[in-house]
Design a protein around this motif. Structure first.
Motif, PDB file in Angstrom:
ATOM      1  N   UNK A   1      35.694   2.662  23.627  1.00 19.35           N
ATOM      2  CA  UNK A   1      36.324   2.570  24.940  1.00 19.35           C
ATOM      3  C   UNK A   1      35.366   2.184  26.063  1.00 19.35           C
ATOM      4  N   UNK A   2      34.077   1.985  25.775  1.00 24.58           N
ATOM      5  CA  UNK A   2      33.119   1.562  26.803  1.00 24.58           C
ATOM      6  C   UNK A   2      33.555   0.212  27.392  1.00 24.58           C
ATOM      7  N   UNK A   3      33.478   0.071  28.738  1.00 28.79           N
ATOM      8  CA  UNK A   3      33.882  -1.183  29.364  1.00 28.79           C
ATOM      9  C   UNK A   3      32.666  -1.912  29.939  1.00 28.79           C
ATOM     10  N   UNK A   4      32.486  -3.165  29.498  1.00 25.34           N
ATOM     11  CA  UNK A   4      31.461  -4.051  30.064  1.00 25.34           C
ATOM     12  C   UNK A   4      32.122  -4.780  31.224  1.00 25.34           C
ATOM     13  N   UNK A   5      31.597  -4.597  32.427  1.00 24.55           N
ATOM     14  CA  UNK A   5      32.179  -5.249  33.601  1.00 24.55           C
ATOM     15  C   UNK A   5      31.558  -6.634  33.735  1.00 24.55           C
ATOM     16  N   UNK A   6      32.374  -7.668  33.673  1.00 26.04           N
ATOM     17  CA  UNK A   6      31.847  -9.018  33.859  1.00 26.04           C
ATOM     18  C   UNK A   6      32.355  -9.971  32.812  1.00 26.04           C
ATOM     19  N   UNK A   7      32.061 -11.245  33.050  1.00 23.25           N
ATOM     20  CA  UNK A   7      32.524 -12.287  32.143  1.00 23.25           C
ATOM     21  C   UNK A   7      31.535 -13.451  32.202  1.00 23.25           C
ATOM     22  N   UNK A   8      31.150 -14.054  31.083  1.00 26.64           N
ATOM     23  CA  UNK A   8      31.562 -13.711  29.729  1.00 26.64           C
ATOM     24  C   UNK A   8      30.744 -12.555  29.163  1.00 26.64           C
ATOM     25  N   UNK A   9      31.213 -12.019  28.058  1.00 26.50           N
ATOM     26  CA  UNK A   9      30.445 -10.988  27.350  1.00 26.50           C
ATOM     27  C   UNK A   9      29.369 -11.706  26.529  1.00 26.50           C
ATOM     28  N   UNK A  10      28.087 -11.350  26.726  1.00 28.79           N
ATOM     29  CA  UNK A  10      27.042 -12.040  25.948  1.00 28.79           C
ATOM     30  C   UNK A  10      27.292 -11.885  24.443  1.00 28.79           C
ATOM     31  N   UNK A  11      27.065 -12.974  23.711  1.00 30.47           N
ATOM     32  CA  UNK A  11      27.339 -12.972  22.256  1.00 30.47           C
ATOM     33  C   UNK A  11      26.554 -11.911  21.501  1.00 30.47           C
ATOM     34  N   UNK A  12      25.329 -11.615  22.011  1.00 30.32           N
ATOM     35  CA  UNK A  12      24.495 -10.646  21.293  1.00 30.32           C
ATOM     36  C   UNK A  12      24.621  -9.241  21.886  1.00 30.32           C
ATOM     37  N   UNK A  13      25.701  -9.033  22.707  1.00 30.67           N
ATOM     38  CA  UNK A  13      25.863  -7.731  23.346  1.00 30.67           C
ATOM     39  C   UNK A  13      26.117  -6.652  22.295  1.00 30.67           C
ATOM     40  N   UNK A  14      25.480  -5.499  22.499  1.00 28.83           N
ATOM     41  CA  UNK A  14      25.695  -4.345  21.606  1.00 28.83           C
ATOM     42  C   UNK A  14      26.145  -3.181  22.472  1.00 28.83           C
ATOM     43  N   UNK A  15      27.217  -2.502  22.071  1.00 29.54           N
ATOM     44  CA  UNK A  15      27.752  -1.402  22.876  1.00 29.54           C
ATOM     45  C   UNK A  15      26.669  -0.332  23.070  1.00 29.54           C
ATOM     46  N   UNK A  16      26.364   0.018  24.347  1.00 26.94           N
ATOM     47  CA  UNK A  16      25.300   1.001  24.586  1.00 26.94           C
ATOM     48  C   UNK A  16      25.696   2.401  24.117  1.00 26.94           C
ATOM     49  N   UNK A  17      27.001   2.640  23.934  1.00 26.86           N
ATOM     50  CA  UNK A  17      27.427   3.972  23.498  1.00 26.86           C
ATOM     51  C   UNK A  17      27.465   4.092  21.987  1.00 26.86           C
TER      52      UNK A  17
END
Ligand SMILES: Cc1cc2nc3c(=O)[nH]c(=O)nc-3n(C[C@H](O)[C@H](O)[C@H](O)COP(=O)(O)O)c2cc1C
Length: 210
Positions: A182-198
């Protein structure tokens, strides 16, 4: 080229577990869905753990862990406690009542229907994760409550995305929500290599939120 729809993997019938371990100073626990029985004779179980998790370091050095099998009664707070923070930073068993199995590791006193103690016999390096192939050294059924499945968690336990508050100003989403925690990344686009910090799940587990 053949299509790969990651959503097909969500239909694998996973369960959800708290893997407990001890670093020599304190007990630790982490949420895991990748537990599977491998063979019956001898009785072996496979557990796959991300290398960035403290539990991976502990199990690699101690060679033992417990699998606590969560039931549908487990609230979201259990996933927050064991799945969104690391034993490197916090003592997850502080103020928690627990029992010890014969190997000296913790067994949760609530929200589980069974536990098993594992001893690592082989580790396979999978790049991002290590797969531990283990002998079962102890196993007990505590009650007959239904096990928590990943599907049940998605449908009934994890928070629903926040309701849309205003009409979107453009076609771009306001952000992306992790479907796992349920963690929300604010912004666009989501980086391809993004990893959920939670919960450490990758960008492919995020969906747009408006
Ligand atoms: C629903 C859910 C499922 C998860 N499944 C796994 C998993 O199968 N393997 C894994 O390594 N981490 C998994 N995690 C992430 C760990 O529980 C998380 O990174 C935890 O904070 C690690 O704690 P530690 O650093 O104390 O070991 C999952 C988290 C959640 C919320």
């Amino acid at each position: 080229m053949a299509n790969i729809d990651n959503k097909a993997l969500y239909n694998i019938g996973y369960g959800l577990y708290v893997i407990t371990s001890n670093d020599g100073v304190k007990h630790n626990g982490m949420i895991c869905n990748t537990v599977i029985q491998l063979t019956g004779t001898p009785l072996t179980v496979g557990v796959t753990i991300n290398k960035s998790n403290y539990t991976c370091d502990i199990v690699q050095s101690t060679g033992i862990m417990n699998v606590n099998l969560l039931t549908e009664s487990a609230p979201f707070s259990i996933f927050e406690k064991y799945g969104f923070s690391s034993g490197r930073d916090v003592n997850k068993f502080e103020n928690t009542v627990y029992t010890l199995s014969e190997n000296g590791l913790t067994v949760l006193n609530e929200y589980i229907n069974s536990y098993m103690s594992l001893k690592v016999k082989q580790s396979i390096d999978l790049g991002t994760h290590v797969m531990f192939i283990c002998d079962v050294t102890e196993a007990e059924v505590i009650n007959n409550d239904p096990s928590m499945t990943y599907a049940y968690y998605h449908k009934n336990v994890k928070p629903k995305p926040a309701a849309k508050t205003a009409a979107p100003s453009s076609d771009a989403p306001r952000g992306y929500m992790c479907k796992i925690c349920g963690y929300v990344y604010e912004g666009h686009p989501l980086p391809e290599d993004f990893v959920c910090p939670l919960c450490k799940h990758p960008a492919s587990d995020f969906e747009p939120v408006e």
